[in-house]
Design a protein around this motif. Sequence first.
Motif, PDB file in Angstrom:
ATOM      1  N   LEU A  15       0.839  -1.188   0.000  1.00 18.10           N
ATOM      2  CA  LEU A  15       0.000   0.000   0.000  1.00 18.10           C
ATOM      3  C   LEU A  15       0.874   1.238   0.000  1.00 18.10           C
ATOM      4  O   LEU A  15       2.071   1.158   0.257  1.00 18.10           O
ATOM      5  CB  LEU A  15      -1.026   0.008   1.101  1.00 18.10           C
ATOM      6  CG  LEU A  15      -0.602   0.188   2.520  1.00 18.10           C
ATOM      7  CD1 LEU A  15      -1.845   0.490   3.353  1.00 18.10           C
ATOM      8  CD2 LEU A  15       0.043  -1.079   3.064  1.00 18.10           C
ATOM      9  N   ALA A  16       0.275   2.371  -0.299  1.00 18.98           N
ATOM     10  CA  ALA A  16       1.071   3.586  -0.468  1.00 18.98           C
ATOM     11  C   ALA A  16       0.304   4.777   0.082  1.00 18.98           C
ATOM     12  O   ALA A  16       0.447   5.128   1.253  1.00 18.98           O
ATOM     13  CB  ALA A  16       1.429   3.777  -1.941  1.00 18.98           C
ATOM     14  N   SER A  17      -0.557   5.374  -0.744  1.00 20.60           N
ATOM     15  CA  SER A  17      -1.197   6.623  -0.343  1.00 20.60           C
ATOM     16  C   SER A  17      -2.025   6.472   0.930  1.00 20.60           C
ATOM     17  O   SER A  17      -2.111   7.414   1.720  1.00 20.60           O
ATOM     18  CB  SER A  17      -2.065   7.164  -1.484  1.00 20.60           C
ATOM     19  OG  SER A  17      -2.982   6.186  -1.896  1.00 20.60           O
ATOM     20  N   GLY A  18      -2.620   5.307   1.141  1.00 17.09           N
ATOM     21  CA  GLY A  18      -3.462   5.107   2.323  1.00 17.09           C
ATOM     22  C   GLY A  18      -2.718   5.372   3.622  1.00 17.09           C
ATOM     23  O   GLY A  18      -3.318   5.785   4.622  1.00 17.09           O
ATOM     24  N   VAL A  19      -1.404   5.150   3.639  1.00 16.25           N
ATOM     25  CA  VAL A  19      -0.608   5.453   4.831  1.00 16.25           C
ATOM     26  C   VAL A  19       0.222   6.724   4.625  1.00 16.25           C
ATOM     27  O   VAL A  19       0.226   7.626   5.455  1.00 16.25           O
ATOM     28  CB  VAL A  19       0.331   4.267   5.177  1.00 16.25           C
ATOM     29  CG1 VAL A  19       1.329   4.666   6.267  1.00 16.25           C
ATOM     30  CG2 VAL A  19      -0.487   3.062   5.615  1.00 16.25           C
ATOM     31  N   ALA A  20       0.908   6.792   3.490  1.00 13.25           N
ATOM     32  CA  ALA A  20       1.884   7.875   3.303  1.00 13.25           C
ATOM     33  C   ALA A  20       1.210   9.232   3.201  1.00 13.25           C
ATOM     34  O   ALA A  20       1.813  10.256   3.522  1.00 13.25           O
ATOM     35  CB  ALA A  20       2.731   7.606   2.061  1.00 13.25           C
ATOM     36  N   LYS A  21      -0.031   9.245   2.736  1.00 14.31           N
ATOM     37  CA  LYS A  21      -0.734  10.520   2.629  1.00 14.31           C
ATOM     38  C   LYS A  21      -1.732  10.730   3.763  1.00 14.31           C
ATOM     39  O   LYS A  21      -2.492  11.711   3.753  1.00 14.31           O
ATOM     40  CB  LYS A  21      -1.481  10.585   1.291  1.00 14.31           C
ATOM     41  CG  LYS A  21      -0.565  10.696   0.083  1.00 14.31           C
ATOM     42  CD  LYS A  21      -1.403  10.801  -1.186  1.00 14.31           C
ATOM     43  CE  LYS A  21      -0.633  11.478  -2.305  1.00 14.31           C
ATOM     44  NZ  LYS A  21      -1.438  11.508  -3.552  1.00 14.31           N
ATOM     45  N   ALA A  22      -1.768   9.810   4.721  1.00 18.96           N
ATOM     46  CA  ALA A  22      -2.708   9.949   5.840  1.00 18.96           C
ATOM     47  C   ALA A  22      -2.278  11.106   6.745  1.00 18.96           C
ATOM     48  O   ALA A  22      -1.090  11.367   6.915  1.00 18.96           O
ATOM     49  CB  ALA A  22      -2.748   8.648   6.631  1.00 18.96           C
TER      50      ALA A  22
END
Lengths: 214, 214, 214, 214
Positions: free
Chosen positions: D193-200
């Motif tokens: 996963l990427a944006s779900g964590v990095a952009k949270a």
Amino acid sequence: MFVLVNLKTYPCDPVEVAEAVRDVDRETEATLAVAPQAAHIERVAETGVETWAQHVDPIAHGSNTGGTLAETVADAGAVGTLINHSERRRRLADIDGAVRAADRADLETVVCANNPAQIGAAAALGPDRVAVEPPELIGTGTPVSTADPDIVAEAVSAAAGVDGEVSVLCGAGITDGEDVLAAADLGAEGVLLASGVAKADDPREALEALVEPL
Amino acid sequence: MFVLVNLKTYPCDPVEVAEAVRDVDRETEATLAVAPQAAHIERVAETGVETWAQHVDPIAHGSNTGGTLAETVADAGAVGTLINHSERRRRLADIDGAVRAADRADLETVVCANNPAQIGAAAALGPDRVAVEPPELIGTGTPVSTADPDIVAEAVSAAAGVDGEVSVLCGAGITDGEDVLAAADLGAEGVLLASGVAKADDPREALEALVEPL
Amino acid sequence: MFVLVNLKTYPCDPVEVAEAVRDVDRETEATLAVAPQAAHIERVAETGVETWAQHVDPIAHGSNTGGTLAETVADAGAVGTLINHSERRRRLADIDGAVRAADRADLETVVCANNPAQIGAAAALGPDRVAVEPPELIGTGTPVSTADPDIVAEAVSAAAGVDGEVSVLCGAGITDGEDVLAAADLGAEGVLLASGVAKADDPREALEALVEPL
Amino acid sequence: MFVLVNLKTYPCDPVEVAEAVRDVDRETEATLAVAPQAAHIERVAETGVETWAQHVDPIAHGSNTGGTLAETVADAGAVGTLINHSERRRRLADIDGAVRAADRADLETVVCANNPAQIGAAAALGPDRVAVEPPELIGTGTPVSTADPDIVAEAVSAAAGVDGEVSVLCGAGITDGEDVLAAADLGAEGVLLASGVAKADDPREALEALVEPL
């Protein structure tokens, strides 16, 4: 003169070479810098040497897995970047994009090219410097300033014809101070070198020999 | 004016469009040409139309499976070639190599680029012509000469600043004669177009409308 | 056995070689075919020989300037296509896309690869055939079946382990009938060859020597 | 379950996310890791988190300016690497070369692919894991396990058919613990996963929600 030592993916100790570059830079009029691999920029920059990236991609913050972002190499300590090295030739549109990405991150730029026509093209994209490196001489120990002096003079002329503010470096085969002087005589304002320092038994000695005649 | 109709990989009948281009060319002062896919060059050239390739690779005779050799497209009937179209962006060194390959095979060259800086770079490589095509306008029906006239004027100026013998074409969004006139007023000596003719119900009618004001 | 003669961008007369391939095909049990450059497909196919493309792109009808569309090479007369030749290595996703594009246009497919692991990967994409060509042997005149017979046997095994319906061709260094027999003994159902025929003084004689032991 | 957080070139603080990944890893049965940009590997690894590279090139020590060398990312602290992410698609031969380069440097490997056929191909190259990420779902917040559960089940089946030792991760659109459970139910042994964590706004909270149902 500007002397940029490109570590490529050589098996040298990047910190040892960086410290040598830093120390010799302090002893001479010339400006010396070193370009390690991206994953080594941080530890190299911590030595206090002028640190360059070997490449940046024409990208911005976003979804670019595996990309080399100008802002990130700057954050790790780089102050400049090579673009379009002969071992990493890029599309014209991507060289343009990489120069603009580097500008955005306040990185200086050196765009490499093979021959005078491509040097003119590179100069048209507005980098700080261009570097002419005939691919057939890279890694040979035969300096371009000896093997093919006309190519350096023509590159200087091609860059000047397009943008008088773009200075020219000379790469490929530079190993000693005579080569650097010869490049300067042809109008180059610096040199790119790699194996002559990074593969030397004693990188510091190699650098001192290089800048001694300056 | 030079009007080059790029058939891309559209599902049109290349011979039907070629015959229309040939016939309208005979009725007007402008020079019209058509660029089919490589495998269609021979049958298109047999109509007598001026035929261009969409691309050539920077290669010579030899071991280049799948490559598009300048000599071969010339042998099939092409007299010129696009290079570095925005749908087929190439490395700077390969654009240079493709221009030289095309020269070797006596093909005329049009090197495409996105913006004035890249147009200057393209002009430095010594093609016959360059073409400015802002990617965001391609296929939109909004002509660059209307949407962003400055980009055409700046491209003309960038090319002239590098090499006064390189003329500038203007692409992207050209659909009618007004667009062609506007391009000419901005200093362009021709246009590239594609869908406006290749996807027209009646290609001949579309071409006639295009050249009518000239 | 299937014998595919790849003309690459050699300076041979494609029609002369095509006629030789056609004639020898009629004299033997083996199936012979020839793969000219895209711009020569039409004139080669008109000889009646089984004609293949050297490459197709993973594209459909549309805005793909310079692309090689499966439907267009089929329209020009090709019945099959090489994909991912070692001189035109493609991204995994694009090999997959090219196989599907070829299927859509009813072209047979041969996906090339360097070694048994990549042959297994290629077989997983569902082509009709795969071809193993160790890059270091291409153009050497040293047949892979002699220089490295294990690689052929392992390629046959790798393909069978993934998809039993995919047959294996063997390329690189094939020059005479003994090489073809050796390939067959190792489980190959055909050979790719190029310089051995295309650069022969007498292509017909070279082909006859090739199929004579079969 | 293995949870790999890809930071791409997002404008997040890599150390802050790394510390969150490290802490949540210690609170759960799942194994969590983070993949920063190459120039950030060293500072991320210093947090003690399991650190992955986003990419390595199919190269060895030598003349590869701008290349990402497996040994160097390992030296900076990485223990594994993504290969062929959909934002960095590679040639089949280069994926093979990158897997072998990573093996040489003792890096674990996850080879990404778009669809079950390509997953089979990726598995044939002998990586530790493969990851299926339909490009159309990346960054959407719509989990592949909901939008197209068949693709995950088919990917698991394709990998098992080629090499039973290669486990399958599932990427694209994963945002919460339900998505992770759904992926596990379909046979996946982890998620990318990427944006779900990095952009949270709060990466730690996002990670806790993700692993809570496990």
